[in-house]
Design an enzyme around this catalytic site. Structure first.
Site, PDB file in Angstrom:
ATOM      1  N   GLU A 169       0.867  -1.181   0.000  1.00 36.18           N
ATOM      2  CA  GLU A 169       0.000   0.000   0.000  1.00 36.18           C
ATOM      3  C   GLU A 169       0.899   1.224   0.000  1.00 36.18           C
ATOM      4  OE1 GLU A 169      -3.107  -2.009   3.214  1.00 36.18           O
ATOM      5  OE2 GLU A 169      -1.780  -0.381   3.820  1.00 36.18           O
TER       6      GLU A 169
ATOM      7  N   LYS B 256       2.510   4.534   1.372  1.00 38.11           N
ATOM      8  CA  LYS B 256       2.647   5.094   2.713  1.00 38.11           C
ATOM      9  C   LYS B 256       2.285   6.571   2.630  1.00 38.11           C
ATOM     10  CE  LYS B 256       5.550   4.987   6.774  1.00 38.11           C
ATOM     11  NZ  LYS B 256       5.329   6.356   7.244  1.00 38.11           N
TER      12      LYS B 256
ATOM     13  N   ASP C 238       1.693  10.293   3.510  1.00 36.28           N
ATOM     14  CA  ASP C 238       2.370  11.215   4.418  1.00 36.28           C
ATOM     15  C   ASP C 238       1.345  12.163   5.015  1.00 36.28           C
ATOM     16  OD1 ASP C 238       5.309  13.346   4.116  1.00 36.28           O
ATOM     17  OD2 ASP C 238       4.436  12.255   5.790  1.00 36.28           O
TER      18      ASP C 238
ATOM     19  N   TYR D 138      -6.856   2.127   6.072  1.00 36.39           N
ATOM     20  CA  TYR D 138      -6.008   0.982   5.728  1.00 36.39           C
ATOM     21  C   TYR D 138      -6.064  -0.168   6.723  1.00 36.39           C
ATOM     22  CZ  TYR D 138      -2.819   3.666   8.716  1.00 36.39           C
ATOM     23  OH  TYR D 138      -2.275   4.389   9.733  1.00 36.39           O
TER      24      TYR D 138
ATOM     25  N   LYS E 146      10.993   3.077   2.519  1.00 33.54           N
ATOM     26  CA  LYS E 146      10.973   4.534   2.408  1.00 33.54           C
ATOM     27  C   LYS E 146      11.652   4.969   1.121  1.00 33.54           C
ATOM     28  CE  LYS E 146       9.828   7.030   5.368  1.00 33.54           C
ATOM     29  NZ  LYS E 146      10.046   7.374   6.758  1.00 33.54           N
TER      30      LYS E 146
ATOM     31  N   CYS F  93      36.356  20.245  26.752  1.00 34.70           N
ATOM     32  CA  CYS F  93      34.908  20.090  26.577  1.00 34.70           C
ATOM     33  C   CYS F  93      34.237  21.456  26.436  1.00 34.70           C
ATOM     34  CB  CYS F  93      34.324  19.343  27.768  1.00 34.70           C
ATOM     35  SG  CYS F  93      32.522  19.307  27.742  1.00 34.70           S
TER      36      CYS F  93
ATOM     37  N   CYS G 219      32.115  22.046  29.745  1.00 36.68           N
ATOM     38  CA  CYS G 219      32.656  22.177  31.104  1.00 36.68           C
ATOM     39  C   CYS G 219      34.152  22.474  31.146  1.00 36.68           C
ATOM     40  CB  CYS G 219      32.342  20.923  31.920  1.00 36.68           C
ATOM     41  SG  CYS G 219      33.285  19.488  31.395  1.00 36.68           S
TER      42      CYS G 219
ATOM     43  N   CYS H 290      34.337  13.617  26.786  1.00 33.40           N
ATOM     44  CA  CYS H 290      34.552  14.460  27.963  1.00 33.40           C
ATOM     45  C   CYS H 290      34.489  13.532  29.167  1.00 33.40           C
ATOM     46  CB  CYS H 290      33.475  15.537  28.070  1.00 33.40           C
ATOM     47  SG  CYS H 290      33.392  16.271  29.717  1.00 33.40           S
TER      48      CYS H 290
ATOM     49  N   CYS I 274      29.855  17.418  34.309  1.00 38.03           N
ATOM     50  CA  CYS I 274      29.748  18.200  33.079  1.00 38.03           C
ATOM     51  C   CYS I 274      28.298  18.618  32.819  1.00 38.03           C
ATOM     52  CB  CYS I 274      30.279  17.383  31.900  1.00 38.03           C
ATOM     53  SG  CYS I 274      29.958  18.165  30.313  1.00 38.03           S
TER      54      CYS I 274
END
Ligand code: IVH
Length: 678
Positions: free
Chosen positions: A118, A120, A122, A228, A316, A410, A413, A428, A434
């Site tokens: 079927e 799909k 959207d 569906y 997809k 980092c 931090c 980190c 952090c």
């Protein structure tokens, strides 16, 4: 001094109008739908108390008829699932193999499987309930368990039957609401004429219309529904999905005329190509093809993994891409300390949405693609997935562009970054202090599959952290309404709602709490397996890595990390505080494998079709009696329960001398404690 009501109303209107604009026209909402609804409800309340303040320009008055209050929640009796994705022919073939493998494992020979394809659509998934033939309720999918009651808006869809003849007492139809492309174009033309901003795409305007507070606004847009499937039914059974769809068509529902059945997966692949080529000729948007096993008895047998059925998959279409300039690269620290590179882009429209940041995944990926600041890059967006940079166009590279280097410290931090040899990420190491990691950890904790605290989104989390209201996940449960009310843009209602949501989350069952804790590598499915294996957090904590590794889906590295993490003082203190706040850190007695049950300590294998019982039901019976169900027969297997046309597992059991029981045998073991009538 407190704000005057007049000011409050005017501020709320401005704010709501801005969010309406951001959502519908810019496709770039700043707040969640729930937050929007809360603001809207607050404005409605004030206007109801002070009708003299109502004016034509209020969002509550936008289209004609008086607005209803927000949406009520609807619990779906049968969950509304999502679908796993296949992106390539290989993915599809692998799925087919898994389906066959699983059926074979259950000793079911499906023969030639019939598949249904079927389009799909959207749009927006919808549930339509009919009682004694009358349409009584329309609900959105929501999180799959609980959706919103949008009956009044759905009722405005002309093509949807409001009355069906020959229906069972109860039937719930599932489908997708969409706005035909022609209607979308026409709607935008009219809006332009009226000086209103255009909608970004049909999906958004359909979703927006169905979730309009005002049914008159929904009615203005000619929405349509492709049906569906069927959710709940009462005394009504079909053998195949095709029969369901045929029934829907006969009873006045619009079903897609190009829904087709196929005898082999090759034909399915051809059909997917066929849809891809037709995609642009259709009067509605599709983003792929849904493939389903036709026979419903196989659906029951295949079951569901997480929120995705094993009997269906979505192929997809290749994602939409666009080209833009990469302005720079920023590094973000993740929940477990990983540094993730992000592309800062010149805003560009991709697949109907404006994108200005995209993930670059990790250092290795970055190096492989050789992406540099200043490059023209190809950006891709596929469905809801975070936009990503696919590649750079080096022929357009500006002079002097240099490869990016991860920061030495980092960004959140300032701790010196380390790069473990076996990782594609720099890390980190400041696990406990952090702020970047703490933020991501809290974000994960409150997210949907975890504690699911609505209204506590990313923005709130960082605000609460900044304001010092919370420093870790346990602090969430000490928040007080008065503290929240003190914050800018948090009204009395939103504060009360959030506190209620937080309270509600205390009842989240143990497996999800375990997932929410964010132990390294532990996803929702593993959390469930661990909860089942150990029953409570103490048992898991006192287990050594070898013992933890016996859990399904847990390998040696994850087992070691789980043990280390739970062994840390800081983690355990948080666990203790969460317990103090009433969170479940153990399975309920009903869910626990009972210790003294008749099958306690036994390992059981199921094979063949058990009369009147699905595999899941039989497994549940074994579990409740204290036993454990595993997939394959070994010397450790206590016994095998064999149903009709049992195959290889039965043979193996006989070879190994493992006892074999039928359902009657199991029944006597359980001392008659098996659902009757089997
Ligand atoms: S079947 C079994 N059939 O896709 C669970 N879904 O990714 C899915 N969708 O939430 C329902 N067209 O909104 C099914 N022909 C179709 C569909 C379809 C679009 C949507 C639906 C669902 C989502 C899952």
């Amino acid at each position: 001094m407190s704000e005057t009501v007049e000011n409050q109303v005017s501020r709320l209107r401005d704010e709501l109008n801005r969010h309406i604009y951001l959502y519908h026209s810019k496709d770039d909402p700043e707040i969640s739908d729930e937050e929007y609804d809360t603001l809207f409800a607050e404005l409605l309340r004030l206007e109801a108390e002070h009708p003299e303040l109502i004016s034509g320009d209020s969002p509550t008055q936008r289209v004609g008829a008086p607005p209803s209050e927000g949406f009520a929640s609807v619990e779906h009796t049968v969950p509304m699932l999502s679908l796993a994705n296949a992106r390539t022919a290989e993915d599809l073939l692998a799925w087919e193999k898994r389906v066959r493998g699983r059926l074979e494992k259950a000793d079911i020979d499906p023969g030639e499987i019939t598949w249904v394809t079927e389009p799909k659509i959207d749009g927006l998934a919808i549930s339509l309930t009919y009682e004694n033939g009358s349409f009584t309720r329309g609900a959105t999918r929501g999180d799959g368990r609980v959706g919103e009651d949008v009956t009044r808006n759905i009722a405005t869809i002309e093509a949807l039957p409001k009355q069906i003849d020959g229906a069972p007492p109860l039937i719930e139809v599932r489908g997708e609401v969409y706005l035909p492309i022609a209607a979308f174009v026409e709607l935008n033309r009219r809006r332009a004429e009226a000086g209103l901003p255009a909608f970004a795409n049909p999906r958004n305007s359909a979703a927006g219309s169905i979730r309009q507070i005002d049914p008159a606004a929904a009615a203005e847009r000619p929405l349509a529904v492709w049906s569906y499937g069927i959710g709940v039914t009462d005394g009504f059974e079909f053998e195949t999905h095709s029969e369901e769809v045929a029934w829907l068509k006969e009873h006045g529902f619009q079903t897609n005329p190009d829904t087709a059945a196929h005898a082999g997966i090759e034909e399915v692949l051809e059909r997917c190509q066929w849809w891809l080529e037709r995609r642009d000729e259709l009067d509605f948007e599709i983003d792929g093809v849904v493939i389903k096993v036709d026979r419903l008895s196989l659906w029951r047998e295949l079951g569901v993994a997480g929120r995705e059925p094993r009997w269906s998959i979505a192929w997809k279409f290749p994602p939409t891409t666009a080209t833009t300039r990469l302005k720079g690269i920023e590094w973000n620290v993740g929940r477990t300390g990983h540094l993730v590179p992000w592309a800062m882009l010149d805003p560009v429209r991709v697949g109907g949405v404006t994108v200005s940041t995209a993930t670059l995944h990790n250092e290795e990926d970055l190096e492989r693609k050789d992406v540099r600041a200043g490059d023209e890059v190809i950006v891709q967006r596929a469905g809801d997935v975070i936009p990503q940079v696919v590649s750079a166009l080096p022929q357009k590279r500006p002079q002097g562009a240099v490869p990016p280097v991860p920061p030495a410290v980092c960004p959140a931090c300032g701790t010196k970054i380390i790069k473990p040899e076996d990782s594609v990420f720099s890390i980190c190491p400041n696990r406990t202090g952090c702020p970047g990691q703490i933020f991501q950890h809290i974000k994960h904790f409150v997210s949907r599959g975890a504690m699911d605290i609505e209204g506590l989104g990313e923005k709130q989390v960082s605000r609460f952290l900044e304001e010092g209201l919370i420093a870790d996940v346990a602090d969430i449960y000490s928040l007080k309404r008065e503290q929240l009310e003190g914050l800018e843009r948090m009204g009395a209602i939103s504060s009360a709602n959030l506190i209620a949501e937080i309270d509600r989350s205390r009842a989240v069952p143990f497996p999800r709490v375990l997932f929410a804790l964010g132990l390294p590598g532990v996803g929702a499915v593993t959390a469930e397996a661990l909860a089942d294996e150990f029953g409570d957090i103490e048992a898991l904590r006192s287990a050594d890595p070898e013992r933890i590794e016996q859990t399904e889906g847990v390998g040696p590295i994850m087992a070691r990390q789980i043990a280390e993490s739970l062994g840390e003082d800081r983690t355990w203190k948080i666990v203790e505080r969460l317990r103090g706040q009433g969170l479940s850190l153990a399975l309920s007695d009903a869910d626990r494998r009972p210790e003294g049950g008749p099958l306690s300590g036994m390992t059981v294998v199921l094979t063949g079709a058990l009369p009147g019982m699905t595999r899941d039901e039989a497994a549940e019976v074994v579990k409740r009696a204290g036993g454990k169900v595993t997939g394959s027969v070994s010397k450790k297997t206590s016994f095998v329960i064999a149903g009709e046309s049992a195959g290889s597992k039965l043979e193996k059991a006989e070879k190994l001398g493992v006892s074999v029981l039928d359902l009657d045998g199991l029944r006597s073991l359980l001392d008659g404690d098996l659902p009757s009538g089997q």
